[in-house]
Design an enzyme around this catalytic site. Sequence first.
Site, PDB file in Angstrom:
ATOM      1  N   LEU A 125       0.836  -1.205   0.000  1.00 53.10           N
ATOM      2  CA  LEU A 125       0.000   0.000   0.000  1.00 53.10           C
ATOM      3  C   LEU A 125       0.872   1.256   0.000  1.00 53.10           C
ATOM      4  CD1 LEU A 125      -2.824   1.380   0.400  1.00 53.10           C
ATOM      5  CD2 LEU A 125      -2.506   1.098   2.860  1.00 53.10           C
ATOM      6  N   GLU A 127       3.636   4.140  -0.389  1.00 50.25           N
ATOM      7  CA  GLU A 127       4.414   4.656  -1.526  1.00 50.25           C
ATOM      8  C   GLU A 127       5.294   5.793  -1.028  1.00 50.25           C
ATOM      9  OE1 GLU A 127       1.729   5.912  -4.579  1.00 50.25           O
ATOM     10  OE2 GLU A 127       1.092   3.856  -5.017  1.00 50.25           O
ATOM     11  N   GLY A 131       1.780   7.472   2.521  1.00 48.85           N
ATOM     12  CA  GLY A 131       1.912   6.597   3.685  1.00 48.85           C
ATOM     13  C   GLY A 131       0.601   6.637   4.449  1.00 48.85           C
ATOM     14  N   ARG A 243      -3.965  -4.812  12.199  1.00 47.36           N
ATOM     15  CA  ARG A 243      -3.576  -4.055  13.401  1.00 47.36           C
ATOM     16  C   ARG A 243      -3.655  -4.911  14.668  1.00 47.36           C
ATOM     17  NH1 ARG A 243      -6.440   1.199  10.655  1.00 47.36           N
ATOM     18  NH2 ARG A 243      -4.632   1.670   9.370  1.00 47.36           N
ATOM     19  N   ARG A 268      21.049  -9.173  39.600  1.00 51.29           N
ATOM     20  CA  ARG A 268      21.993  -8.058  39.716  1.00 51.29           C
ATOM     21  C   ARG A 268      21.933  -7.459  41.125  1.00 51.29           C
ATOM     22  NH1 ARG A 268      26.551  -5.521  37.897  1.00 51.29           N
ATOM     23  NH2 ARG A 268      26.352  -3.263  38.082  1.00 51.29           N
ATOM     24  N   GLN A 336      16.839   0.569  31.045  1.00 56.02           N
ATOM     25  CA  GLN A 336      17.229   1.323  32.249  1.00 56.02           C
ATOM     26  C   GLN A 336      17.531   0.380  33.412  1.00 56.02           C
ATOM     27  OE1 GLN A 336      17.623   4.500  31.928  1.00 56.02           O
ATOM     28  NE2 GLN A 336      18.132   5.035  34.038  1.00 56.02           N
ATOM     29  N   GLY A 340      24.151  -0.356  32.293  1.00 47.98           N
ATOM     30  CA  GLY A 340      25.143  -0.442  31.214  1.00 47.98           C
ATOM     31  C   GLY A 340      24.980  -1.708  30.371  1.00 47.98           C
ATOM     32  N   GLU A 363       1.470  -0.172   9.619  1.00 45.42           N
ATOM     33  CA  GLU A 363       0.031  -0.515   9.621  1.00 45.42           C
ATOM     34  C   GLU A 363      -0.807   0.590  10.260  1.00 45.42           C
ATOM     35  OE1 GLU A 363      -1.239  -4.481   9.861  1.00 45.42           O
ATOM     36  OE2 GLU A 363       0.641  -5.275   9.064  1.00 45.42           O
TER      37      GLU A 363
HETATM   38  N1  CAA Z   1     -12.602  -0.114   7.572  1.00 45.05           N
HETATM   39  C1  CAA Z   1     -13.425  -0.200   6.489  1.00 45.05           C
HETATM   40  N2  CAA Z   1     -13.615   0.837   5.637  1.00 45.05           N
HETATM   41  C2  CAA Z   1     -12.970   1.997   5.899  1.00 45.05           C
HETATM   42  C3  CAA Z   1     -12.097   2.135   7.009  1.00 45.05           C
HETATM   43  C4  CAA Z   1     -11.936   1.026   7.852  1.00 45.05           C
HETATM   44  N3  CAA Z   1     -11.126   1.082   8.938  1.00 45.05           N
HETATM   45  N4  CAA Z   1     -11.587   3.394   6.998  1.00 45.05           N
HETATM   46  C5  CAA Z   1     -12.112   4.016   5.928  1.00 45.05           C
HETATM   47  N5  CAA Z   1     -12.935   3.167   5.280  1.00 45.05           N
HETATM   48  C6  CAA Z   1     -13.724   3.488   4.074  1.00 45.05           C
HETATM   49  C7  CAA Z   1     -14.660   4.644   4.361  1.00 45.05           C
HETATM   50  O1  CAA Z   1     -15.911   4.191   4.838  1.00 45.05           O
HETATM   51  C8  CAA Z   1     -14.775   5.323   3.020  1.00 45.05           C
HETATM   52  O2  CAA Z   1     -15.748   4.677   2.203  1.00 45.05           O
HETATM   53  P1  CAA Z   1     -17.050   5.472   1.650  1.00 45.05           P
HETATM   54  O3  CAA Z   1     -16.519   6.635   0.847  1.00 45.05           O
HETATM   55  O4  CAA Z   1     -17.775   4.460   0.845  1.00 45.05           O
HETATM   56  O5  CAA Z   1     -17.791   5.920   2.858  1.00 45.05           O
HETATM   57  C9  CAA Z   1     -13.443   5.069   2.366  1.00 45.05           C
HETATM   58  O6  CAA Z   1     -12.849   3.957   3.045  1.00 45.05           O
HETATM   59  C10 CAA Z   1     -12.520   6.273   2.445  1.00 45.05           C
HETATM   60  O7  CAA Z   1     -12.420   6.615   3.793  1.00 45.05           O
HETATM   61  P2  CAA Z   1     -12.028   8.054   4.309  1.00 45.05           P
HETATM   62  O8  CAA Z   1     -12.796   9.099   3.583  1.00 45.05           O
HETATM   63  O9  CAA Z   1     -12.140   8.000   5.800  1.00 45.05           O
HETATM   64  O10 CAA Z   1     -10.514   8.156   3.838  1.00 45.05           O
HETATM   65  P3  CAA Z   1      -9.361   9.114   4.302  1.00 45.05           P
HETATM   66  O11 CAA Z   1      -8.611   9.564   3.115  1.00 45.05           O
HETATM   67  O12 CAA Z   1      -9.897  10.152   5.241  1.00 45.05           O
HETATM   68  O13 CAA Z   1      -8.337   8.114   5.074  1.00 45.05           O
HETATM   69  C11 CAA Z   1      -7.441   6.866   6.886  1.00 45.05           C
HETATM   70  C12 CAA Z   1      -8.692   7.339   6.126  1.00 45.05           C
HETATM   71  C13 CAA Z   1      -7.985   6.145   8.100  1.00 45.05           C
HETATM   72  C14 CAA Z   1      -6.572   7.999   7.319  1.00 45.05           C
HETATM   73  C15 CAA Z   1      -6.661   5.879   5.969  1.00 45.05           C
HETATM   74  O14 CAA Z   1      -6.071   6.558   4.877  1.00 45.05           O
HETATM   75  C16 CAA Z   1      -5.588   5.091   6.688  1.00 45.05           C
HETATM   76  O15 CAA Z   1      -5.893   4.130   7.390  1.00 45.05           O
HETATM   77  N6  CAA Z   1      -4.301   5.461   6.519  1.00 45.05           N
HETATM   78  C17 CAA Z   1      -3.198   4.684   7.051  1.00 45.05           C
HETATM   79  C18 CAA Z   1      -2.712   3.680   6.064  1.00 45.05           C
HETATM   80  C19 CAA Z   1      -1.933   2.582   6.705  1.00 45.05           C
HETATM   81  O16 CAA Z   1      -2.324   2.009   7.708  1.00 45.05           O
HETATM   82  N7  CAA Z   1      -0.821   2.227   6.074  1.00 45.05           N
HETATM   83  C20 CAA Z   1      -0.037   1.135   6.534  1.00 45.05           C
HETATM   84  C21 CAA Z   1       0.693   0.524   5.404  1.00 45.05           C
HETATM   85  S1  CAA Z   1       0.590  -1.223   5.367  1.00 45.05           S
HETATM   86  C22 CAA Z   1       1.873  -1.805   6.298  1.00 45.05           C
HETATM   87  O17 CAA Z   1       2.486  -1.124   7.057  1.00 45.05           O
HETATM   88  C23 CAA Z   1       2.083  -3.264   6.151  1.00 45.05           C
HETATM   89  C24 CAA Z   1       3.427  -3.753   6.529  1.00 45.05           C
HETATM   90  O18 CAA Z   1       4.191  -4.080   5.653  1.00 45.05           O
HETATM   91  C25 CAA Z   1       3.757  -4.004   7.953  1.00 45.05           C
END
Ligand code: CAA
Length: 379
Positions: A125, A127, A131, A243, A268, A336, A340, A363
């Site tokens: 996901l 880029e 993020g 998560r 210790r 802590q 050391g 995530e």
């Molecule tokens: N569950 C289901 N649907 C969801 C949701 C959730 N938790 N959060 C949002 N949606 C849906 C919304 O309902 C919405 O749909 P509709 O338009 O049909 O109502 C759509 O998704 C868009 O939602 P938002 O308008 O709320 O979107 P936003 O741009 O405001 O972003 C955000 C929401 C929560 C900030 C989201 O962008 C986010 O979670 N960002 C973080 C991304 C992330 O976790 N990245 C991690 C990378 S993966 C990784 O790390 C894996 C690894 O390798 C370890």
Amino acid sequence: MNFELTEEQLAVQQAAREFAQSELLPGVIERDETQTFPLEQVKKMGELGFLGMMVDPKYNGGGMDTVSYVLAMEEISKIDASASVCMSVNNSLVCWGIEKYGTEEQKQKYLKPLATGEKIGAFCLSEPEAGSDATSQQTTAEDKGDYYLLNGTKNWITNGNTASIYLVIAQTDREKGHKGINCLIVEKGMDGFVVGKKENKLGIRGSDTHSLMFTDVKVPKENRIGDDGFGFKFAMSTLNGGRIGIASQALGIASGAYELALAYSKERKAFGKPISQHQAIQFKLADMATEIEAARLLCLKAAHLKDQKKDFGKASAMAKLFASKVAMDTTIEAVQIHGGYGYVKEYHVERLMRDAKITQIYEGTSEIQKIVISRELLK
Ligand code: CAA
């Protein structure tokens, strides 16, 4: 309300604990130093069923509940968070995503080898410019009729090189915003797909984190997960469960550091008695144990809700937000308490402290968890 674990859950916990002690502990310091992925160990995790724990047995999975998954994640993460992030991504992002939303053909072809660890999965996901703001996908999946033409770059991809099955989120129709995003299953070896450089990280240094480049990769239409435009919802829904995995990883890092600090405090001596007899240390241990217990309960509650097929998005965000802070706070205190010795590699706690930090970032950062939680509160 029942706080007792079942015999089956206790057996999974015990098996994970024994595996971590016998297979992951040897060499964990060297793997961290040399940034070596625990390939042999991950293979064994697959053989023991730790990579497809919740997958239906008809797709080669363990058919276990999410509570068992939390217990196993905690035990593995106590010892080696580089192995447990591979486990978390494979189980709760890749396997779960395909099982929940994939077609029967996708499950037969991709889920079966993923569930046994014969193949490893990655979730793509993030880029360079997207993020937290995950809707701003720059990677494109142009609709060419019976295939998508995939172009773009993904960053910080866990299992980046070890994986052979990648769930790639990309924009098909920019005008439709997040409703124009798709998730495609991409296989290693497809023409135009190149694994980029490995990241040199602060923590989880044994894990395999890479950038990925896609140049005119032809991905068959049948590799799209869900309907056209479902990709963003797919990613969000999958991350809700992911998560729980990362929250449990944070819990394990915290409890691993606590157990080391507790044991060390009894050995210790300072000022004529074990440091555990000094109130300064006792209060630290009391705080650590209390916070870890609270984090554990949040993880188990989120898992329980998921197992009951109830809404668990807020619970998993709370678990991750809290457990990752506990991981950070506890590991700092564990260093802590070790003084050391805590600052040198042989005692493990400095590694756990470095490993803890990523749980507040990937995530969904802690700030993103607060967005998720507060939106639910204000609904
Ligand atoms: N569950 C289901 N649907 C969801 C949701 C959730 N938790 N959060 C949002 N949606 C849906 C919304 O309902 C919405 O749909 P509709 O338009 O049909 O109502 C759509 O998704 C868009 O939602 P938002 O308008 O709320 O979107 P936003 O741009 O405001 O972003 C955000 C929401 C929560 C900030 C989201 O962008 C986010 O979670 N960002 C973080 C991304 C992330 O976790 N990245 C991690 C990378 S993966 C990784 O790390 C894996 C690894 O390798 C370890």
